[in-house]
Design a protein around this motif. Structure first.
Motif, short mmCIF file in Angstrom:
data_model
loop_
_atom_site.label_atom_id
_atom_site.label_comp_id
_atom_site.label_asym_id
_atom_site.label_seq_id
_atom_site.Cartn_x
_atom_site.Cartn_y
_atom_site.Cartn_z
N ALA A 14 48.17 40.77 40.13
CA ALA A 14 48.50 39.68 41.07
C ALA A 14 48.07 40.07 42.48
CB ALA A 14 49.99 39.36 41.03
N ALA A 15 48.35 41.31 42.88
CA ALA A 15 47.94 41.78 44.20
C ALA A 15 46.42 41.81 44.31
CB ALA A 15 48.53 43.17 44.47
N GLN A 16 45.74 42.21 43.24
CA GLN A 16 44.28 42.21 43.26
C GLN A 16 43.74 40.79 43.37
OE1 GLN A 16 42.55 44.60 40.09
NE2 GLN A 16 44.21 46.09 40.30
N HIS A 17 44.36 39.85 42.68
CA HIS A 17 43.94 38.45 42.74
C HIS A 17 43.92 37.95 44.18
CE1 HIS A 17 43.63 34.19 41.67
NE2 HIS A 17 44.55 33.99 42.60
N TYR A 18 44.92 38.32 44.96
CA TYR A 18 45.02 37.88 46.34
C TYR A 18 44.35 38.84 47.34
CZ TYR A 18 48.03 34.01 45.06
OH TYR A 18 48.53 32.84 44.53
N GLY A 19 43.71 39.89 46.83
CA GLY A 19 42.96 40.80 47.70
C GLY A 19 43.83 41.69 48.56
N ARG A 26 49.13 50.45 45.04
CA ARG A 26 50.22 49.50 45.28
C ARG A 26 49.72 48.35 46.15
NH1 ARG A 26 54.75 51.30 43.58
NH2 ARG A 26 55.14 53.47 43.17
N PRO A 27 50.46 47.24 46.16
CA PRO A 27 50.06 46.17 47.08
C PRO A 27 50.37 46.58 48.51
CG PRO A 27 52.15 45.62 46.07
CD PRO A 27 51.66 46.88 45.40
N ARG A 28 49.63 46.01 49.44
CA ARG A 28 49.98 46.21 50.84
C ARG A 28 51.24 45.38 51.12
NH1 ARG A 28 44.51 45.72 51.00
NH2 ARG A 28 44.48 43.66 51.96
#
Length: 149
Positions: free
Chosen positions: A98-103, A111-113
């Motif tokens: 999901a985090a990769q989808h939104y860059g 980890r997500p930012r």
């Protein structure tokens, strides 16, 4: 890139984008708050304010979803410990999809930012809050909505 396969803190599957899910109707706008690690001191301090913010967002008919790379059982433990009742979604596997989808996935940390995204019903980003590593002010989410009017 693999499609995100989100599960909430109770192990229930959620569609992507996570606008609507088990017992949680869709809203015209929803905040997706990406948490880098549920059991870190900074994230735990942020999560302490989620209940109050969720109530204020509900009055504005705006949804709230927390998303972390931790497994669903870890998120359930954190939710129970802090009394979090909003959907806390696991972006565990495929890891960070999901985090990769939104860059907003940080390849260095895995980890997500520390980012919050305001999305519409289709999952398109309307606004965002990029926070410092030291933590975010949850009140910023309400301020963004008030500035839209």
């Amino acid at each position: 890139m693999l499609a995100p396969a989100l599960r909430d803190q109770y192990g229930q599957e959620w569609p992507f984008p996570p606008i609507e899910g088990p017992g949680n109707p869709a809203h015209d706008k929803t905040w997706l708050i990406f948490i880098p690690g549920a059991y870190t001191p900074v994230c735990m301090s942020e999560l302490d304010h989620v209940g109050e913010m969720s109530a204020k967002l509900a009055e504005l008919r705006v949804g709230l979803r927390l998303i972390a790379p931790d497994s669903a059982p870890v998120l359930r433990l954190v939710s129970e410990q802090l009394g979090i009742e909003v959907p806390f979604l696991s972006d565990f596997w495929p890891h960070g999809a999901a985090a990769q989808h939104y860059g907003i996935f940080d390849e260095t940390t895995g980890r997500p930012r520390r980012v919050s995204l305001l999305v519409d019903r289709s999952g398109d980003v309307l606004d965002s809050i990029n926070s410092t590593p030291g933590g975010r002010d949850m009140g910023e989410h309400l301020a963004v909505l008030q500035n839209e009017k």
